[in-house]
Design a protein around this motif. Structure first.
Motif, PDB file in Angstrom:
ATOM      1  N   LEU B  22       0.789  -1.225   0.000  1.00 40.00           N
ATOM      2  CA  LEU B  22       0.000   0.000   0.000  1.00 40.00           C
ATOM      3  C   LEU B  22       0.827   1.284   0.000  1.00 40.00           C
ATOM      4  CD1 LEU B  22      -3.123  -0.838   2.177  1.00 40.00           C
ATOM      5  CD2 LEU B  22      -3.096  -0.019  -0.172  1.00 40.00           C
ATOM      6  N   PRO B  23       1.815   1.448   0.901  1.00 38.90           N
ATOM      7  CA  PRO B  23       2.518   2.730   0.947  1.00 38.90           C
ATOM      8  C   PRO B  23       3.061   3.129  -0.427  1.00 38.90           C
ATOM      9  CG  PRO B  23       3.144   1.368   2.814  1.00 38.90           C
ATOM     10  CD  PRO B  23       2.297   0.512   1.925  1.00 38.90           C
ATOM     11  N   GLU B  24       3.647   2.149  -1.099  1.00 43.15           N
ATOM     12  CA  GLU B  24       4.229   2.445  -2.413  1.00 43.15           C
ATOM     13  C   GLU B  24       3.143   2.837  -3.419  1.00 43.15           C
ATOM     14  OE1 GLU B  24       6.884   0.131  -5.781  1.00 43.15           O
ATOM     15  OE2 GLU B  24       6.317  -0.877  -3.913  1.00 43.15           O
ATOM     16  N   LEU B  25       2.034   2.069  -3.419  1.00 46.88           N
ATOM     17  CA  LEU B  25       0.949   2.332  -4.359  1.00 46.88           C
ATOM     18  C   LEU B  25       0.350   3.722  -4.136  1.00 46.88           C
ATOM     19  CD1 LEU B  25      -0.841  -1.145  -4.157  1.00 46.88           C
ATOM     20  CD2 LEU B  25       0.295  -0.198  -6.178  1.00 46.88           C
ATOM     21  N   LEU B  26       0.178   4.065  -2.860  1.00 38.99           N
ATOM     22  CA  LEU B  26      -0.457   5.352  -2.542  1.00 38.99           C
ATOM     23  C   LEU B  26       0.462   6.523  -2.856  1.00 38.99           C
ATOM     24  CD1 LEU B  26      -2.101   4.331   0.832  1.00 38.99           C
ATOM     25  CD2 LEU B  26      -3.317   4.974  -1.260  1.00 38.99           C
ATOM     26  N   LEU B  32      -4.958   5.093  -8.834  1.00 46.19           N
ATOM     27  CA  LEU B  32      -6.201   5.109  -8.053  1.00 46.19           C
ATOM     28  C   LEU B  32      -6.263   3.796  -7.285  1.00 46.19           C
ATOM     29  CD1 LEU B  32      -9.061   5.913  -7.185  1.00 46.19           C
ATOM     30  CD2 LEU B  32      -9.885   4.941  -9.321  1.00 46.19           C
ATOM     31  N   VAL B  33      -6.313   3.895  -5.967  1.00 54.02           N
ATOM     32  CA  VAL B  33      -6.277   2.688  -5.139  1.00 54.02           C
ATOM     33  C   VAL B  33      -7.608   2.536  -4.410  1.00 54.02           C
ATOM     34  CG1 VAL B  33      -5.085   1.496  -3.272  1.00 54.02           C
ATOM     35  CG2 VAL B  33      -3.814   3.023  -4.810  1.00 54.02           C
ATOM     36  N   TRP B  34      -8.225   1.365  -4.524  1.00 52.92           N
ATOM     37  CA  TRP B  34      -9.435   1.080  -3.743  1.00 52.92           C
ATOM     38  C   TRP B  34      -9.133  -0.079  -2.801  1.00 52.92           C
ATOM     39  CZ3 TRP B  34     -14.488  -1.586  -5.810  1.00 52.92           C
ATOM     40  CH2 TRP B  34     -15.396  -1.733  -4.735  1.00 52.92           C
ATOM     41  N   GLY B 109      -9.785   9.739  -0.252  1.00 49.68           N
ATOM     42  CA  GLY B 109      -8.619  10.609  -0.324  1.00 49.68           C
ATOM     43  C   GLY B 109      -8.423  11.059  -1.755  1.00 49.68           C
ATOM     44  N   ASP B 110      -7.305  11.744  -1.991  1.00 49.84           N
ATOM     45  CA  ASP B 110      -7.064  12.250  -3.347  1.00 49.84           C
ATOM     46  C   ASP B 110      -7.045  11.120  -4.365  1.00 49.84           C
ATOM     47  OD1 ASP B 110      -6.961  14.808  -2.628  1.00 49.84           O
ATOM     48  OD2 ASP B 110      -4.780  15.035  -2.741  1.00 49.84           O
ATOM     49  N   ASN B 111      -6.315  10.062  -4.023  1.00 45.19           N
ATOM     50  CA  ASN B 111      -6.179   8.996  -4.996  1.00 45.19           C
ATOM     51  C   ASN B 111      -6.556   7.629  -4.435  1.00 45.19           C
ATOM     52  OD1 ASN B 111      -4.046   8.795  -3.255  1.00 45.19           O
ATOM     53  ND2 ASN B 111      -2.617   8.045  -4.830  1.00 45.19           N
ATOM     54  N   TYR B 112      -7.379   7.655  -3.413  1.00 41.55           N
ATOM     55  CA  TYR B 112      -7.781   6.353  -2.887  1.00 41.55           C
ATOM     56  C   TYR B 112      -9.194   6.404  -2.305  1.00 41.55           C
ATOM     57  CZ  TYR B 112      -6.576   8.446   1.581  1.00 41.55           C
ATOM     58  OH  TYR B 112      -6.528   9.287   2.667  1.00 41.55           O
ATOM     59  N   VAL B 113      -9.802   5.212  -2.287  1.00 43.42           N
ATOM     60  CA  VAL B 113     -11.068   5.004  -1.590  1.00 43.42           C
ATOM     61  C   VAL B 113     -10.857   3.818  -0.678  1.00 43.42           C
ATOM     62  CG1 VAL B 113     -13.480   4.318  -1.849  1.00 43.42           C
ATOM     63  CG2 VAL B 113     -12.439   5.846  -3.520  1.00 43.42           C
ATOM     64  N   ALA B 142     -11.047   8.896  -7.905  1.00 42.85           N
ATOM     65  CA  ALA B 142     -11.523   8.307  -6.658  1.00 42.85           C
ATOM     66  C   ALA B 142     -12.951   8.725  -6.326  1.00 42.85           C
ATOM     67  CB  ALA B 142     -10.587   8.692  -5.519  1.00 42.85           C
ATOM     68  N   ALA B 143     -13.241  10.019  -6.491  1.00 41.97           N
ATOM     69  CA  ALA B 143     -14.569  10.510  -6.104  1.00 41.97           C
ATOM     70  C   ALA B 143     -15.645   9.865  -6.962  1.00 41.97           C
ATOM     71  CB  ALA B 143     -14.636  12.033  -6.223  1.00 41.97           C
ATOM     72  N   TYR B 144     -15.315   9.579  -8.241  1.00 40.15           N
ATOM     73  CA  TYR B 144     -16.310   8.946  -9.096  1.00 40.15           C
ATOM     74  C   TYR B 144     -16.523   7.492  -8.705  1.00 40.15           C
ATOM     75  CZ  TYR B 144     -19.045   7.716 -13.170  1.00 40.15           C
ATOM     76  OH  TYR B 144     -20.057   7.294 -13.978  1.00 40.15           O
ATOM     77  N   LEU B 145     -15.418   6.841  -8.325  1.00 40.15           N
ATOM     78  CA  LEU B 145     -15.540   5.451  -7.873  1.00 40.15           C
ATOM     79  C   LEU B 145     -16.467   5.384  -6.642  1.00 40.15           C
ATOM     80  CD1 LEU B 145     -14.618   2.531  -8.233  1.00 40.15           C
ATOM     81  CD2 LEU B 145     -12.719   3.020  -6.694  1.00 40.15           C
TER      82      LEU B 145
END
Lengths: 339, 339, 339, 339, 339
Positions: B22-26, B32-34, B109-113, B142-145
């Motif tokens: 996760l840390p690397e992906l985020l 976009l990470v879910w 978040g900015d790039n995650y749900v 993210a917000a659309y997801l």
């Protein structure tokens, strides 16, 4: 798809255009274009979808909302246009105390009005007739044309309300005339209650839409037309108030029904009581002299029988007088309320 | 713990990551990470807690709220993320007039749900299926997801409402068909009332959450996505209105039940009264001629007996006519409402 | 009067100070001082009054309010401190459906918390225990310590609500099992109604207090602690919603009780009607043949008596069949609902 | 007209001034002047009118309002003074569940308070007594003096509420002890309902007045006195909450009354049913053996009579057992609720 | 069309102008012109329409609204004038519990007031009389003249409210005196309920109009006249509060009616039960000794008959005592409530 175009200064609206003519017509900002879309079949819907998305370039979500029914009245502002949903109503044919809602979706732009519906609207038809006979409404621009449509829709609420009015009066009469607790009347009250609640709800949301339109929230409506929209708002306000009124009255019908039934039950029990109170002692008296004791002196007297019969009449009369003084019999209103 | 990653421009979402990735992906803001967390067992909960606190560094209180259930729907803004609780519902299997709520906690978040739930969600499953087949939703961020997830949750309210609708109609029919005051029907009305009240309450709070999200209060939701959230809000509004409607109808069921019972009681008492009113005088007449007086001239007449029998028939008929004119017997509706 | 002092950086709270030490302790802004005042006797009250007025120099009106009970929850800001009144509740020992409120008055200053109560508080005791075992709460300052106290108080609402829940369920069962219209059940419903109304009211005011505290209205609460207060607010919100829910349910109990009684009455009258309808005609038949006419041919026939007995059985059976077809007897549910 | 003057620094208030002294007294801004006007006769009213218009130069409309009664509580700001109307209440002498309202009109200026009432006020009397014994209140200025008056008025609401409390408890007891549906109790409930509704309404308006005064809306009230007014506001808030509470309880009394009557009716009908169910078959049996058939073998048997008597006892016992098992007789609560 | 002109400084108003004089009269800003329009016939309406549109140049929509009735009270601001609709009420002649509304439309300009009504207004007549006798009101300008008109209209609400008051009291008495469940009383309660609801609604909208006028929203009303409008607003507030009060009371009438009927039914059933309980066993006893068994030793005893008669009296007395101890007979209130 019917397209009406009013070219600035012309003496009549033009018709008989097709979707292909729209881009050109809309490009001339001096034209007023009304596109009325009737989406009954799947082919129509497909064509309409393509026009809304490709010609008018409306937001995909609003187009989706437009094509499906069962939406709430609302109004939403986009940079170039206003998207609105309003509900018309029409009386149901089979029952006077019921009505159907019809959804009208639409868009208002600088020089165009788009309306969509999936069944015929009496009010749309009326506005078409109107602009064909006079260009007055068109000369005042798109926002005024929309006002005419909304005005017609709201005006057609009134006959439904009048139906309610007569239904309530009729039900009230029938509640008071109640013969044998019949449940049919309860079902009708329940139906009416449901209809009035629905109307209240629909007009509340609609009112909200018109309030926002008529108080200058949207730049698409020029300020000099606001009084016209406020006028529609006031009409709807009156309808909303009336339907609130009817809701109260219908709720009251249950109370009355209940009280009337309680009154009737009371009357019946009173009748039963009086009847029993008279016959029971008389039967007892007869019973006494039906006993087989060897030594019952009265039985041998000459007029014993007649004396007993006389006593019975006396007892019956005394009881009747007693009940009459208690206010349980005669005294006028008994007749009225029972027969 | 299921992790879905959509790398910008990729043609499919990647799966099968572990918490350690996760840390690397985020860190790569273009991903976009879910992270979908299912906390059924204690070990899972412990791991989830550590991820939320150490990897995402969410506020300890929100993490605590996340892990415990029985919270109200809400949305709270923190500098870097949005914390929300929403409730999904599903029909209870044993009773059509009941439903269970399921809590979904989440962070945007900015790039995650991040989503957390302690039982399986049909709507979550549907969104997973969707992003596996098309990257459309992921490309929008993210917000659309999150919008897709909320939309699915709200859509699943509808079947429960449809159940209510048929339950109410069925109960209404049974209330009118009421045979012998049976309490079972009252228990069902009470159950339904409770369910509808609950639904009203839940959707009210949820509506509040979605109103705040969809009216631009939170910077985490880009403005161009607001119409999508407004759309979910409008759906929920409709659900809330419908459940309000059902509440009225269920409350009305009590009124009808009561009125129907009162009607029945009235009918029964009427029956009793008519019966008594006919037999009591007849019995009295028989009693009179059962007296043992020595001097009762009628007893010796030849046809006295038959004359008395005839009088009895006459009395009975007169009374029946009296009641018929009073509207207490026959005249059609008696049959209908009693049999 | 119990005084707890946490000196900045110390590993434990110090206790066993007296009122005389307060000025010095408070003067050092790095100390956190919690003064818990228990005012049970008149001497205690006198001492407390003097401390509040002379040492802390609180506004005379708030001191007056502090010392008298029966105040509403409220929060009021003064330049140097915050004055608040909150209510704790505890179940009444004698009745599960009732509860007592306990008032906690307090002041929050920069480096002190003052709490006053005129009976022992379980939640105060719990917080004392907590700070004796860990200085965690104290390290976060006065506002956090206050949060701990409020959190404990609100948590103790829950058992009362659970009592309500089981009381309602139990009452509902008893209403349906209703044997002979007994008024005891009505008294209990009334009691519960009163309790739930009270709880609703108390939590409403309390909610207002916590809303104001938790939304940054008062500078005494540092912004980083607001989420903690919002958390207490959310808990209380849930309690308030639940008590609203219970209020609806208890109000419903009356409706059910009424409907159940109406059902029972209906059943009993039905029973009476059937009974009368069977015996009255039979008695009449016996009465007819008890008449003493000399010329009654049937009396002389050989099997007249047996023929009449047979007719009676026939009449009884016909009537039973009639009522059975009307749905008034047997058919299952009669047994269930009466026995 | 009573005039009280406190000259700055004096050790006692001075009295016995007349209207003619007022201009001079008011001119000295260091004086505090309280003019208490009692307008019982027409001459007094004429003099008062002239003083208010000519000496104080109040707005003619407020003077008109002052002199007529039946106004709502309100507060209105004028450049130089504040005009207010508040309502005091006193228990009605004849009925504990009723109260009368008394209107107090007044003006608050920089250095004066004017109060007008058309009947004697217990609270005004109390404040007069207070300033005669101590100049404490006067030293704090006109706004504080007004606070004292309002505080006294609000305090006198409490005894009325206590009367309500005991009336409700008493009525509740009587409703449960209901002997023969007596209407007197209904009239009392109705009276109480009316009183409580009135109190709720009056305190609501009053609350509004005090809220505005106590939240710094008017410059006539110095900021350091606001806590005192807030205190009066809080007291009134408590009264308003209590009266809301009582309203609920009184509304509940109708429900209980209704349920208790329904219970009683149910009990009575049960009694009637049991009675009829036992005697009707027994009478029938007697009737059978009273028939005059020549061939009735049982009549000739030696113990037929005793056998029949025995059967009758048996039937009666069986029926009693049947009703006992149905839960209609004995089993304790019957006694309790009927006797 | 009646035109009143007050020339600045004149000692009386002038009358007898015609529509043709209006432009000149209005041009002189120092004149105060009141045009009162009564539109009963079609010719009048046509003339009025032309004056409003051509002389005053009011917005066409407001003119349309003016000429049609059935509008809601409202107030709308235009640059040069204020358009308002208010409703007067008058008692209906045939029924004291009913009232009719009358619409008054009007315009307020700098130096003119225009009023339109389609039937005669008692309040308009009163103001005309007033300005003919004194120029006081005219000297204060157009806004003050309008205030006078509104004040008169609101004052005439009061008699209708007084009618309500006496109607409610009378109905309450009749509900308690209820003789035989008569439905007439229910119809009257229903009528009154409808009237009070209407009044509440009308005064609510009117209140809104006066609130806006009296709180300085419109520049047409000079600030020094606001207290006068606030005064009208306060009167209307009182009326609105009273009508709210009456609504509660009328709603209560249903509850009482219902309870009174339930009480009566209870009494009647009690009567029936006592009656049956006494006569049924006595009849049974007579029946026993009417049996024709050959071997019934009691029949042969000398005093058997008298002994049985004695037993019957004993049984009757025992039962009476039993019911008396149960509280079902005598004990005072029975008489009171039934006779």
């Amino acid at each position: 798809m019917e397209i009406f175009v009013y070219r600035n200064g012309a003496s009549a609206v033009e018709e008989n255009f097709s979707a292909a003519d729209l881009p050109e017509l809309l490009a001339d900002k001096k034209n007023l274009v009304w596109v009325d879309l009737l989406g009954e079949t799947d082919e129509q819907l497909a064509e309409i979808k393509s026009v809304l998305l490709n010609v008018f370039k409306f937001h995909p979500l609003t187009v989706e909302d437009t094509l499906e029914t069962r939406n709430q009245p609302k109004v939403e502002a986009f940079p170039d246009y206003l998207y609105f949903i309003v509900h018309g109503i029409k009386p149901e044919e089979t029952s006077s105390a019921n009505f159907l809602t019809k959804e009208l979706d639409g868009y208002l732009g600088d020089n165009y009005v788009v309306t969509f519906h999936d069944e015929r609207f009496k009010s749309i038809k009326a506005v078409k007739h109107q602009i064909r006979t006079s260009t007055f409404a068109c000369r005042r621009g798109a926002a005024y044309l929309l006002h005419q449509i909304l005005d017609q829709i709201v005006d057609l609420y009134m006959p439904v309300l009048d139906d309610f009015d007569s239904s309530i009066t009729e039900l009230e009469d029938r509640v008071f005339a109640l013969k044998k607790g019949d449940d049919a009347i309860l079902e009708e009250i329940m139906d009416l209650r449901r209809s009035v609640t629905r109307l209240k709800r629909i007009s509340a949301r609609q009112l909200d839409v018109l309030y926002r339109i008529s108080h200058g929230e949207f730049p698409q409506i020029p300020e000099n037309l606001l009084p016209f929209y406020r006028d529609v708002h006031d009409h709807l306000q009156r309808i909303s108030d009336l339907s609130e009124n009817y809701r109260d009255l219908v709720a009251g019908l249950f109370d009355i029904h209940f009280s009337v039934v309680a009154n009737k039950t009371n009357d019946i029990i009173k009748f039963l009581t009086i009847f029993s109170a008279i016959w029971l002692p008389l039967s007892f008296m007869a019973g006494v002299y039906g006993m087989n004791f060897e030594n019952m002196p009265e039985l041998k007297t000459r007029n014993g029988y007649f004396f007993v019969l006389g006593s019975m009449v006396l007892v019956a009369i005394s009881l009747l007088v007693y009940f009459w003084r208690k206010g349980w019999i005669l005294q006028g209103s008994d007749k009225k309320s029972d027969e």
